[in-house]
Enzyme design. Structure first.
Site, PDB file in Angstrom:
ATOM      1  N   GLY A  16       2.971  76.929  66.974  1.00 32.42           N
ATOM      2  CA  GLY A  16       3.178  76.049  65.832  1.00 32.42           C
ATOM      3  C   GLY A  16       2.578  74.891  65.861  1.00 32.42           C
ATOM      4  N   CYS A  18      15.739  49.264  62.461  1.00 36.82           N
ATOM      5  CA  CYS A  18      16.605  48.378  63.234  1.00 36.82           C
ATOM      6  C   CYS A  18      16.873  48.981  64.640  1.00 36.82           C
ATOM      7  CB  CYS A  18      17.817  48.104  62.422  1.00 36.82           C
ATOM      8  SG  CYS A  18      17.517  47.366  60.919  1.00 36.82           S
TER       9      CYS A  18
HETATM   10  N1  LLP Z   1       8.616  79.963  70.163  1.00 32.71           N
HETATM   11  C1  LLP Z   1       9.784  79.430  70.276  1.00 32.71           C
HETATM   12  C2  LLP Z   1      10.531  80.523  70.772  1.00 32.71           C
HETATM   13  C3  LLP Z   1       9.823  78.183  70.526  1.00 32.71           C
HETATM   14  O1  LLP Z   1      11.053  77.712  70.909  1.00 32.71           O
HETATM   15  C4  LLP Z   1       8.842  76.989  70.097  1.00 32.71           C
HETATM   16  C5  LLP Z   1       9.253  75.619  70.024  1.00 32.71           C
HETATM   17  C6  LLP Z   1       7.779  77.709  69.507  1.00 32.71           C
HETATM   18  C7  LLP Z   1       7.655  79.043  69.472  1.00 32.71           C
HETATM   19  C8  LLP Z   1       6.465  76.716  68.821  1.00 32.71           C
HETATM   20  O2  LLP Z   1       6.297  75.997  70.205  1.00 32.71           O
HETATM   21  P1  LLP Z   1       4.829  75.004  69.741  1.00 32.71           P
HETATM   22  O3  LLP Z   1       3.561  76.005  69.787  1.00 32.71           O
HETATM   23  O4  LLP Z   1       5.071  74.396  68.373  1.00 32.71           O
HETATM   24  O5  LLP Z   1       4.784  74.092  70.984  1.00 32.71           O
HETATM   25  N2  LLP Z   1      10.233  68.921  68.983  1.00 32.71           N
HETATM   26  C9  LLP Z   1       9.498  69.216  70.211  1.00 32.71           C
HETATM   27  C10 LLP Z   1       8.863  70.525  70.403  1.00 32.71           C
HETATM   28  C11 LLP Z   1      10.351  71.525  70.579  1.00 32.71           C
HETATM   29  C12 LLP Z   1       9.369  72.922  70.352  1.00 32.71           C
HETATM   30  C13 LLP Z   1      10.824  73.900  70.487  1.00 32.71           C
HETATM   31  N3  LLP Z   1      10.397  75.379  70.383  1.00 32.71           N
HETATM   32  C14 LLP Z   1       8.304  68.235  69.922  1.00 32.71           C
HETATM   33  O6  LLP Z   1       8.126  67.525  69.099  1.00 32.71           O
HETATM   34  O7  LLP Z   1       7.224  68.282  70.740  1.00 32.71           O
END
Ligand code: LLP
Length: 463
Positions: A322, A391
Site C-alpha cells: 500500500g 488544540c
Molecule cells: N496487507 C495487510 C494484511 C495489512 O494489514 C496491511 C497494512 C497491508 C497489506 C499494507 O501495508 P503497507 O504496504 O501499506 O505497509 N497506519 C499505519 C500502517 C498500518 C498498516 C496496517 N496494515 C501507518 O500509518 O504507518
C-alpha cells in the site's frame, strides 16, 4: 500574505537541543528525489512544481492544506510492481493506505488487484468498476453484513482471520450456494518494523491464527472440511515500513513449511501464498527503500528455494503493498501561519492543517521532511518544529527539521511522502475540514476527493 521579518530561531549545531535529526542539508533548496514524487522539480523562479504546475497556482486554485498526488508517478509505481512480480504473481494494492474511485480506476487500468478491509472500501472498489474477482477482503472482525456483500459480489478471496470467521464465511457462502475462495491468515511469530526484526512473541496480537501450537494447522483442517469454502492458500503480513528482507524470509519459510505439512496431512498442495505488504518508503533522506524488482526477486528466490527443499510445487505468490505504491506519490501543501522562535530551543512553525490531516507523527512518532516550496531562499538553516492548528500540544507534523531562517507567514511549505495513511487516517478533530486530494498529471490538476465543507459537518450533525 505578509512576509514580515521576525527574529530567527536557533540555527547551528552548537545550540541544537535534543531531537532526532540529521545535520541540515547543504542546500535547503535541493529536493531529494528519494522523498519527492517523480515529476516534482523547481521552476525557473524557484517554486516547486508537480506535473508541470507550480505550487502557488495549485494553492490558489485548490487552497491549503491539500494533498497533491502525482498521477503518473502512481501509475508508474503500479507498473513497476506488476512488472517486477510478473505474470506468475499477483500484486494487490492495499486500499487502506489511500483509496478513492479514481485510484481504483488507475489500479484497474494498470493491471493491479485490490485489497480492501471494510464495507466502505469494498463499496468504493465495486462502484469504480474493479472486477470483484480482483478484490481480496481482509479484516479481523468483518461483520456478517460485510461478508454477505463480499460473497454476493463474488470477491476473489476472503482472508479468514479467526476460527469463528471460518465457520461464519462457510455458512454464508453455503446460504448463497457458492464455494467462496479463501485464504487463512497466519501469524508466523515474526513482527518486523523498519530496521528492527524480532522473531518471537508476536502471536500476542489481534490478527490471524498462530502457527505456533498447531493452531493454523487446525484452522486448515476445519476450512478443508467445510463445503462453503475453497481454501486456496495461506496469508502472512508481518508489519509496516520494513526495509530488511530478513523478516519476509522467515515468514516465507514458515508459510511454505505449513504448505508442506498440509500436503503431508491432507494430500493437498495449496496453490497460493500471500506475503502481505509492509515495504518501507523514504520519508527522509536517511531512508533507503528497496526497488520492487529487488523485493520481487528476494521473495520469489526464498519461496522457490524453500519449495524445492520441501519438494512442493511453487505456489503463486501475492503481495499487498500500500504505502510503497501511494506513499511517495503525494505531498501535503500548507501555508505558514504563526512563527514562534523559542530561544535556545527551536522555532515553532504553525501551518493551516496538522494532526487532522497527518496523525502519523503524533501516533507513531513518524519522521517526515519538509521544504519551503513557494520560493527558494539563501538564508541560513533554522531548526523548526512544524505544528498544526489543533488544540493539542502533540499536534506535530514534522518534529525536527530545518527550514530557511527567513521563513515568513504566507510562505508555502510542503511535506513529502504523505500519500499513504494521511488522508485515509484524517479526522475532523476540532471540526477541521478534511483536505482535498488533487491529482496532477501533464499540466492538469483535478480534484479526486474534494475538500470537506462546513455544510458537510452540519449535514452529519442532525441537530
Ligand atoms: N496487507 C495487510 C494484511 C495489512 O494489514 C496491511 C497494512 C497491508 C497489506 C499494507 O501495508 P503497507 O504496504 O501499506 O505497509 N497506519 C499505519 C500502517 C498500518 C498498516 C496496517 N496494515 C501507518 O500509518 O504507518
Amino acid at each position: 500574505m505578509s512576509r514580515s521579518a521576525h527574529p530567527a530561531g536557533p540555527r547551528h549545531a552548537d545550540v541544537l537541543p535534543e531531537g532526532h535529526y540529521s545535520a541540515p542539508a547543504a542546500d535547503l533548496n535541493a529536493l531529494d528525489e528519494k522523498v519527492w514524487s517523480r515529476t516534482v522539480t523547481r521552476d525557473a523562479d524557484g517554486a516547486l512544481t508537480v506535473g508541470g504546475i507550480a505550487v502557488a497556482r495549485l494553492a490558489e486554485e485548490f487552497g491549503t492544506p491539500a494533498y497533491f498526488l502525482d498521477e503518473s508517478d502512481f501509475r508508474a509505481r503500479c507498473r513497476a510492481w506488476a512488472d517486477a512480480f510478473g505474470p506468475a504473481a499477483d500484486v494487490f494494492y492495499a486500499g487502506k493506505a489511500f483509496l478513492s474511485r479514481a485510484i481504483v480506476r488507475w489500479l484497474k487500468e494498470e493491471g493491479l488487484n485490490l485489497d480492501v478491509c471494510s464495507g466502505g472500501e469494498l463499496t468504493t472498489a465495486l462502484d469504480a468498476g474493479m472486477p470483484a474477482e480482483r478484490i481480496a477482503f481482509h479484516g479481523n472482525n468483518k461483520t456478517v453484513a460485510e461478508i454477505e456483500r463480499a460473497v454476493e459480489a463474488g470477491v476473489g478471496r476472503i482472508v479468514l482471520d479467526s476460527f469463528q470467521e471460518i465457520v461464519r464465511v462457510a455458512h454464508i457462502a453455503q446460504r448463497h450456494g457458492v464455494r467462496q475462495r479463501v485464504q487463512i491468515r497466519v501469524t508466523v511469530g515474526v513482527e518486523a518494523h523498519t530496521h528492527e526484526f524480532i522473531a518471537t512473541a508476536h502471536e500476542d496480537q489481534k490478527f490471524g491464527i498462530a502457527l505456533a501450537d498447531g493452531q493454523a494447522a487446525e484452522a486448515v483442517r476445519r476450512a478443508l472440511s467445510l463445503d462453503g469454502l475453497d481454501l486456496i492458500g495461506v496469508h502472512s503480513h508481518i508489519g509496516s515500513q520494513i526495509f530488511d528482507m530478513a523478516g519476509f524470509e522467515v515468514s516465507a519459510r514458515r508459510v511454505v513449511q505449513l504448505l508442506a505439512e498440509i500436503r503431508d496431512e491432507h494430500g493437498v498442495e495449496l496453490p497460493e501464498i500471500d506475503l502481505g505488504g509492509g515495504l518501507g518508503i523514504a520519508y527522509t533522506s536517511d531512508d533507503d527503500p528497496r526497488e520492487p524488482h529487488e523485493i520481487a526477486k528476494a521473495l520469489s528466490d526464498i519461496v522457490t528455494r524453500e519449495c524445492e527443499s520441501a519438494k512442493l510445487r511453487t505456489p503463486r505468490i501475492s503481495v499487498e503493498p500500500g504505502r510503497a505504491i501511494v506513499g511517495p506519490t503525494a505531498f501535503t501543501l500548507y501555508e505558514v501561519g504563526t512563527i514562534k522562535p523559542l530561544e535556545g530551543l527551536r522555532t515553532y512553525v504553525s501551518v493551516d492543517g496538522g494532526m487532522s490531516d497527518n496523525i502519523r507523527t503524533a501516533l507513531y512518532d513518524a519522521e517526515y521532511s519538509v521544504a519551503l516550496v513557494s520560493r527558494t531562499s539563501d538564508a541560513e538553516p533554522m531548526l523548526v518544529r512544524v505544528v498544526g492548528k489543533h488544540c493539542e500540544s502533540g499536534d506535530i507534523v514534522v518534529k525536527d527539521a530545518f527550514l530557511p531562517a527567513d521563513l515568513a507567514p504566507g510562505d508555502l511549505i510542503a511535506v513529502p511522502a504523505t500519500g499513504a495513511y494521511c488522508r485515509s487516517m484524517a479526522s475532523n478533530y476540532n471540526h477541521a475540514l478534511r483536505p482535498p486530494v488533487v491529482a496532477v498529471r501533464d499540466g492538469e490538476a483535478r480534484v479526486i476527493v474534494r475538500r470537506e465543507t462546513e455544510e458537510d459537518l452540519l449535514r452529519l450533525d442532525v441537530g
